[in-house]
Enzyme design. Structure first.
Site, PDB file in Angstrom:
ATOM      1  CD1 TRP A  21     -19.926 -34.462 -11.871  1.00  0.00           C
ATOM      2  CD2 TRP A  21     -18.755 -32.697 -12.536  1.00  0.00           C
ATOM      3  NE1 TRP A  21     -18.691 -34.922 -12.286  1.00  0.00           N
ATOM      4  CE2 TRP A  21     -17.946 -33.842 -12.693  1.00  0.00           C
ATOM      5  CE3 TRP A  21     -18.218 -31.456 -12.894  1.00  0.00           C
ATOM      6  CZ2 TRP A  21     -16.644 -33.793 -13.184  1.00  0.00           C
ATOM      7  CZ3 TRP A  21     -16.920 -31.403 -13.388  1.00  0.00           C
ATOM      8  CH2 TRP A  21     -16.162 -32.558 -13.531  1.00  0.00           C
ATOM      9  CG  ASP A  52     -27.088 -28.567 -15.861  1.00  0.00           C
ATOM     10  OD1 ASP A  52     -27.746 -28.806 -16.886  1.00  0.00           O
ATOM     11  OD2 ASP A  52     -25.877 -28.829 -15.749  1.00  0.00           O
ATOM     12  CE1 TYR A  57     -22.123 -34.599 -15.354  1.00  0.00           C
ATOM     13  CE2 TYR A  57     -23.916 -33.425 -14.284  1.00  0.00           C
ATOM     14  CZ  TYR A  57     -22.904 -33.464 -15.223  1.00  0.00           C
ATOM     15  OH  TYR A  57     -22.664 -32.365 -16.017  1.00  0.00           O
ATOM     16  CD  GLN A 186     -24.207 -26.874 -18.779  1.00  0.00           C
ATOM     17  OE1 GLN A 186     -23.454 -27.296 -17.896  1.00  0.00           O
ATOM     18  NE2 GLN A 186     -25.444 -27.325 -18.939  1.00  0.00           N
ATOM     19  CE  LYS A 225     -14.390 -20.511   0.467  1.00  0.00           C
ATOM     20  NZ  LYS A 225     -14.843 -19.859   1.692  1.00  0.00           N
ATOM     21  NE  ARG A 238     -11.086 -29.466  -7.640  1.00  0.00           N
ATOM     22  CZ  ARG A 238     -11.799 -28.880  -6.682  1.00  0.00           C
ATOM     23  NH1 ARG A 238     -11.959 -27.576  -6.700  1.00  0.00           N
ATOM     24  NH2 ARG A 238     -12.347 -29.595  -5.708  1.00  0.00           N
TER      25      ARG A 238
END
Length: 338
Positions: A21, A52, A57, A186, A225, A238
């Site tokens: 992705w 994968d 994508y 998945q 991180k 995000r």
């Protein structure tokens, strides 16, 4: 690198895979093709053999890059991709996390596969997956009949489903496992997000279905991180999450320090070993942004498995939403196998 069977499909996959992705979209930050190709080649050198991707994508861009990177080395890898989103009809840029319309008709399934094969520069796909199907898609006999035909023709070796977050298909994964002869499913599963995935494990073992785990680092929270001051660029998916997602995740991460203190492993490696502690899981698919991270995650295969005591402590923390008091936490840390 360690390798595992993908259920009863006959396919063998590296237990650390490469989730593609990140290389075909900007949803995890900006990427260029040269960097993506370098990462994919390095992954092969590190023993990663399972890649994968998905046709949506970057509207085919991820598949194109994967095909270019693996040209001449096709026989060395197990290649998985996904289908279902009709970006051919509904093209153009996408903002936020808006979903495209899906099409599960046999005609579209075959068309999507032919386009994927062209971009991937191959004449077969090892694993072909329904991408974020809802329950109605999982119950379409004509879709699965077409997948059977494609397998008989040698265009795919196995098929399965990649269940999405917080949508109907995820909640009905157990029904999909029972009702369809899939080789793989998945799912999302990690130290911080263990349900509903845990419900699928006994059924997957019973049916011989290989589970593939994406988001094993909880969208980056378990990479070690981030800080409370971390911000994400506007094009990173995000950035659409509430601030509480980051702050709550970091608080929970503090409770997991016992897994790395005094040991030569990172929390990112621990997160992968936790996922792989479940026997029905064939491969974990971390999101990889750079070579340093790739080497770290591939190296998780060389780190020891989590002990029964560590797994028991994790179970206690999760059962209490990671808020055991100090006394209970100390007791859990010294408890024997359960």
């Amino acid at each position: 690198m360690r390798y595992r069977p993908l259920g009863t499909s006959g396919l063998q996959v590296s237990e650390i895979g490469f989730g593609c992705w990140t290389i075909g979209t900007t949803w995890w930050g900006e990427r260029d093709e040269a960097t993506a190709l370098r990462l994919l080649h390095r992954a092969l050198d590190l023993g990663i053999t399972f890649f994968d991707t998905g046709d949506t994508y970057g509207n085919g861009e991820s598949e194109r890059i994967v095909g270019k990177a693996l040209a001449g080395r096709r026989s060395q890898v197990v290649l998985a991709t996904k289908f279902g989103y009709d970006f051919y009809t509904y093209s153009g840029p996408r903002t936020g996390q808006r979903e495209l319309p899906q099409d599960w008709s046999p005609v579209f399934v075959r068309k999507a596969l032919e386009q994927s094969l062209r971009r991937l520069q191959t004449d077969y796909v090892d694993l072909y997956q329904l991408h974020n199907p809802r329950l109605d898609a999982l119950r379409r006999d004509d879709t699965f009949a077409e997948l059977e035909r494609l397998r008989d023709e040698g265009k795919i070796r196995a098929y399965g489903a990649a269940l999405g977050p917080a949508i109907q298909g995820t909640e009905h994964g157990d029904q999909a496992l029972r009702e369809r002869p899939m080789a793989a499913m998945q799912i999302i599963y990690n130290l911080l997000e263990q349900d509903p995935a845990r419900r699928f494990f006994p059924i997957a073992r019973e049916k011989g279905v290989g589970l593939l785990v994406r988001v094993p680092h909880s969208s980056g929270l378990l990479e070690g991180k981030y800080t409370p001051e971390t911000t994400f660029p506007p094009n990173d998916h995000r950035s659409h999450r509430p601030r509480e997602w980051l702050l709550d995740g970091l608080q929970k991460l503090e409770r997991l320090r016992f897994l790395t203190e005094g040991q030569s492993r990172t929390i990112g490696q621990v997160a992968l070993r936790f996922v792989l502690a479940e026997p029905s899981v064939a491969s974990a698919l971390p999101n990889i942004y750079d070579e340093e991270q790739l080497v770290e995650f591939a190296g998780a295969s060389d780190t020891p498995d989590l002990t029964a005591e560590e797994l028991a402590h994790i179970a206690d923390l999760y059962a209490h939403n990671f808020y055991l008091d100090a006394g209970a936490e100390a007791g859990a840390a010294t408890a024997g196998p359960r």
